[in-house]
Design an enzyme around this catalytic site. Structure first.
Site, PDB file in Angstrom:
ATOM      1  N   LYS A 137     -16.235  27.095  16.687  1.00 35.62           N
ATOM      2  CA  LYS A 137     -16.063  25.656  16.554  1.00 35.62           C
ATOM      3  C   LYS A 137     -17.040  25.148  15.503  1.00 35.62           C
ATOM      4  O   LYS A 137     -18.186  25.614  15.420  1.00 35.62           O
ATOM      5  CB  LYS A 137     -16.335  24.967  17.901  1.00 35.62           C
ATOM      6  CG  LYS A 137     -15.338  25.362  18.979  1.00 35.62           C
ATOM      7  CD  LYS A 137     -13.955  24.794  18.694  1.00 35.62           C
ATOM      8  CE  LYS A 137     -12.980  25.130  19.820  1.00 35.62           C
ATOM      9  NZ  LYS A 137     -11.683  24.467  19.654  1.00 35.62           N
ATOM     10  N   LYS A 160       0.691  26.190  21.561  1.00 33.55           N
ATOM     11  CA  LYS A 160       0.245  26.193  22.958  1.00 33.55           C
ATOM     12  C   LYS A 160       1.403  25.631  23.762  1.00 33.55           C
ATOM     13  O   LYS A 160       1.734  24.455  23.585  1.00 33.55           O
ATOM     14  CB  LYS A 160      -0.978  25.295  23.140  1.00 33.55           C
ATOM     15  CG  LYS A 160      -2.210  25.726  22.358  1.00 33.55           C
ATOM     16  CD  LYS A 160      -3.345  24.716  22.480  1.00 33.55           C
ATOM     17  CE  LYS A 160      -4.577  25.192  21.726  1.00 33.55           C
ATOM     18  NZ  LYS A 160      -5.651  24.174  21.690  1.00 33.55           N
ATOM     19  N   ASP A 204      -3.132  22.506  15.092  1.00 32.24           N
ATOM     20  CA  ASP A 204      -3.155  22.648  16.553  1.00 32.24           C
ATOM     21  C   ASP A 204      -2.728  21.297  17.138  1.00 32.24           C
ATOM     22  O   ASP A 204      -1.534  21.079  17.421  1.00 32.24           O
ATOM     23  CB  ASP A 204      -4.577  23.068  16.988  1.00 32.24           C
ATOM     24  CG  ASP A 204      -4.792  23.085  18.495  1.00 32.24           C
ATOM     25  OD1 ASP A 204      -3.880  22.720  19.255  1.00 32.24           O
ATOM     26  OD2 ASP A 204      -5.903  23.469  18.939  1.00 32.24           O
ATOM     27  N   ASP A 251     -12.615  26.241  13.865  1.00 33.22           N
ATOM     28  CA  ASP A 251     -11.794  25.172  14.453  1.00 33.22           C
ATOM     29  C   ASP A 251     -12.618  23.882  14.475  1.00 33.22           C
ATOM     30  O   ASP A 251     -13.667  23.811  15.121  1.00 33.22           O
ATOM     31  CB  ASP A 251     -11.375  25.554  15.878  1.00 33.22           C
ATOM     32  CG  ASP A 251     -10.364  24.579  16.489  1.00 33.22           C
ATOM     33  OD1 ASP A 251     -10.063  23.545  15.847  1.00 33.22           O
ATOM     34  OD2 ASP A 251      -9.877  24.854  17.608  1.00 33.22           O
ATOM     35  N   GLU A 279      -8.775  25.583  11.421  1.00 32.48           N
ATOM     36  CA  GLU A 279      -7.871  24.947  12.377  1.00 32.48           C
ATOM     37  C   GLU A 279      -8.166  23.459  12.482  1.00 32.48           C
ATOM     38  O   GLU A 279      -9.319  23.057  12.628  1.00 32.48           O
ATOM     39  CB  GLU A 279      -8.069  25.645  13.734  1.00 32.48           C
ATOM     40  CG  GLU A 279      -7.076  25.256  14.814  1.00 32.48           C
ATOM     41  CD  GLU A 279      -7.277  26.088  16.086  1.00 32.48           C
ATOM     42  OE1 GLU A 279      -7.833  27.203  16.014  1.00 32.48           O
ATOM     43  OE2 GLU A 279      -6.892  25.611  17.164  1.00 32.48           O
ATOM     44  N   GLY A 303      -5.175  28.450  23.243  1.00 28.64           N
ATOM     45  CA  GLY A 303      -5.539  28.345  24.659  1.00 28.64           C
ATOM     46  C   GLY A 303      -6.168  27.001  24.943  1.00 28.64           C
ATOM     47  O   GLY A 303      -6.565  26.282  24.023  1.00 28.64           O
ATOM     48  N   SER A 352     -12.610  32.344  21.372  1.00 29.18           N
ATOM     49  CA  SER A 352     -12.993  31.062  20.790  1.00 29.18           C
ATOM     50  C   SER A 352     -14.371  30.696  21.322  1.00 29.18           C
ATOM     51  O   SER A 352     -14.554  30.559  22.537  1.00 29.18           O
ATOM     52  CB  SER A 352     -11.954  30.003  21.184  1.00 29.18           C
ATOM     53  OG  SER A 352     -12.390  28.716  20.799  1.00 29.18           O
ATOM     54  N   LYS A 409     -13.256  33.161  16.634  1.00 33.17           N
ATOM     55  CA  LYS A 409     -13.081  31.761  16.208  1.00 33.17           C
ATOM     56  C   LYS A 409     -14.328  31.002  16.627  1.00 33.17           C
ATOM     57  O   LYS A 409     -14.792  31.148  17.759  1.00 33.17           O
ATOM     58  CB  LYS A 409     -11.828  31.194  16.871  1.00 33.17           C
ATOM     59  CG  LYS A 409     -11.712  29.675  16.900  1.00 33.17           C
ATOM     60  CD  LYS A 409     -10.315  29.269  17.346  1.00 33.17           C
ATOM     61  CE  LYS A 409     -10.327  28.000  18.177  1.00 33.17           C
ATOM     62  NZ  LYS A 409      -8.976  27.644  18.658  1.00 33.17           N
TER      63      LYS A 409
HETATM   64  O1  OSB Z   1      -8.846  23.406  19.990  1.00 39.94           O
HETATM   65  O2  OSB Z   1      -8.107  25.326  20.440  1.00 39.94           O
HETATM   66  C1  OSB Z   1      -8.703  24.311  20.792  1.00 39.94           C
HETATM   67  C2  OSB Z   1     -10.062  24.766  24.325  1.00 39.94           C
HETATM   68  C3  OSB Z   1      -9.755  23.539  24.879  1.00 39.94           C
HETATM   69  C4  OSB Z   1      -9.139  22.588  24.094  1.00 39.94           C
HETATM   70  C5  OSB Z   1      -8.842  22.852  22.760  1.00 39.94           C
HETATM   71  C6  OSB Z   1      -9.139  24.082  22.208  1.00 39.94           C
HETATM   72  C7  OSB Z   1      -9.795  25.048  22.992  1.00 39.94           C
HETATM   73  C8  OSB Z   1     -10.232  26.341  22.497  1.00 39.94           C
HETATM   74  C9  OSB Z   1     -10.443  27.441  23.515  1.00 39.94           C
HETATM   75  O3  OSB Z   1     -10.503  26.570  21.354  1.00 39.94           O
HETATM   76  C10 OSB Z   1      -9.269  28.342  23.610  1.00 39.94           C
HETATM   77  C11 OSB Z   1      -9.328  29.204  24.845  1.00 39.94           C
HETATM   78  O4  OSB Z   1     -10.027  30.220  24.815  1.00 39.94           O
HETATM   79  O5  OSB Z   1      -8.675  28.854  25.852  1.00 39.94           O
HETATM   80 MG    MG Z   2      -7.844  24.085  18.244  1.00 34.12          MG
END
Ligand code: OSB
Ligand code: MG
Length: 354
Positions: free
Chosen positions: A151, A250, A226, A176, A201, A278, A123, A149
């Site tokens: 953002k 999660k 999510d 995301d 997402e 994550g 991500s 992924k």
């Molecule tokens: O939205 O998935 C998310 C990290 C912190 C809070 C929310 C998110 C995320 C990530 C990173 O996208 C996921 C990871 O590599 O831990």
């Molecule tokens: Mg997310």
């Protein structure tokens, strides 16, 4: 724990993680859990400090000295506590680790895992320029990640993703939004359909199931929820009204591994693919995520990257490493990795004992 590089999403930027850990001791064994709450209430209302308060004022005093056979015996401990799934999960997951170690099996096998390695992706946070993003993606592909992924937020979406798709025509890509859009953005979100994204997402508000269902009816790109999924009831609602086609599970967000498993089972029953998300966890939370992702319904790559994607030094040994687009599921007792007590002693800023 300082992140190797800052992580920026539509709601803000993180430089450090204030990691709240729970250790449960019984019969000479220690079980570990990690609370995934953020430093600010941007992703969820829970924060490191609200979780500290719920855990130290309410939950842990009830856990200390209790006689328990398994993690399900924790249920009375949570009575009278509405919400706060991240605080609850930290204890629940520590109990799973403790139970697995007491039985002498891996956490993965205790939760019902069937795989000895899990497919993973990476991500990538918002980058200042498209060039910087392309470089990051190229570097991670080079390292062996097989799903990317990114953002997105208004102003860093359609054109940015078009450029990415042109540069990487065949890479499984997803975006995301962390709730950065509303239904008024429908025309823009429809433009994403041309890019062949695996999913988008959480485009809309964390508590808006109805608008996600309306959006899913209008776009071809599968919506993955999510933030909206905090329990098996949320998953059931989303399934029933068609608010998504994929769910990101999660364990730290849904109250722990039992709840995560129940959401997994429900989704398998309804042919809805799931994957393990994550929260920039340390190796302790990562170990729990890896164990969960070994369940049969986790068919899409998880946001479970190698330790070094996040940390200069992880809190567990051995660290998690990438191996051909997968991470191995530890086979030792419990979470299957050792907690570095030397680093804990050096890094801990607060501790409470019960
Ligand atoms: O939205 O998935 C998310 C990290 C912190 C809070 C929310 C998110 C995320 C990530 C990173 O996208 C996921 C990871 O590599 O831990
Ligand atoms: Mg997310």
């Amino acid at each position: 724990m300082r992140l190797r590089e800052p992580f920026e999403v539509s709601t803000g930027i993180s430089h450090d993680r204030r990691v709240l850990l729970v250790a449960l001791h019984a019969e000479g064994i220690t079980g570990w859990g990690e609370c995934v709450a953020g430093e600010t209430p941007a992703y969820s209302y829970e924060t490191t400090d609200t979780a500290w308060s719920i855990l130290t004022d309410l939950i842990l005093p009830r856990v200390a000295g209790a006689v328990m056979e398994s993690s399900s015996d924790l249920l009375p401990v949570f009575e009278g506590i509405r919400g706060h799934p991240m605080a609850r999960a930290a204890v629940e997951m520590a109990a799973w680790d403790l139970e697995a170690k007491a039985v002498g099996c891996s956490l993965a096998s205790l939760v019902g895992g069937v795989r000895d390695s899990v497919p993973v992706g990476v991500s990538i946070g918002l980058q200042p320029t498209d060039e910087a993003l392309h470089r990051k993606v190229a570097d991670y592909l080079e390292e062996g990640y097989e799903r990317i992924k990114v953002k997105i937020k208004p102003g860093r979406d359609v054109r940015m993703l078009q450029g990415l798709r042109e540069r990487f025509p065949d890479v499984p890509l997803m975006a995301d939004a962390n709730s950065a859009y509303s239904l008024e953005d429908l025309p823009r979100l429809k433009e994403l359909d041309a890019l062949g994204l695996t999913m988008i997402e959480q485009p809309l508000a964390h508590d808006d199931y109805l608008d996600h269902a309306r959006l899913q009816a209008e776009i071809e790109t599968p919506i993955c929820l999510d933030e909206s999924i905090r329990s098996v009831r949320d998953a059931s609602l989303a399934l029933e009204i068609g608010a998504c086609r994929i769910i990101n599970i999660k364990p730290g967000r849904v109250g722990g591994l039992s709840s995560a498993k129940a959401i997994h089972d429900l989704c398998v029953e309804h042919d809805m693919p799931v994957w393990c998300g994550g929260m920039l966890e340390s190796g302790i939370g990562r170990a729990h995520n890896v164990a969960l992702a070994s369940l049969p319904g986790f068919t899409l790559p998880g946001d479970i990257s190698a330790s070094r994607r996040y940390w200069t030094e992880d809190i567990v040994t051995p660290e998690f490493v990438l191996d051909g687009g997968t991470v191995s599921v530890p086979s030792g007792p419990g979470i299957g990795v050792e907690v570095r007590e030397d680093l804990l002693d050096a890094w801990a800023v607060r501790q409470a004992d019960f």
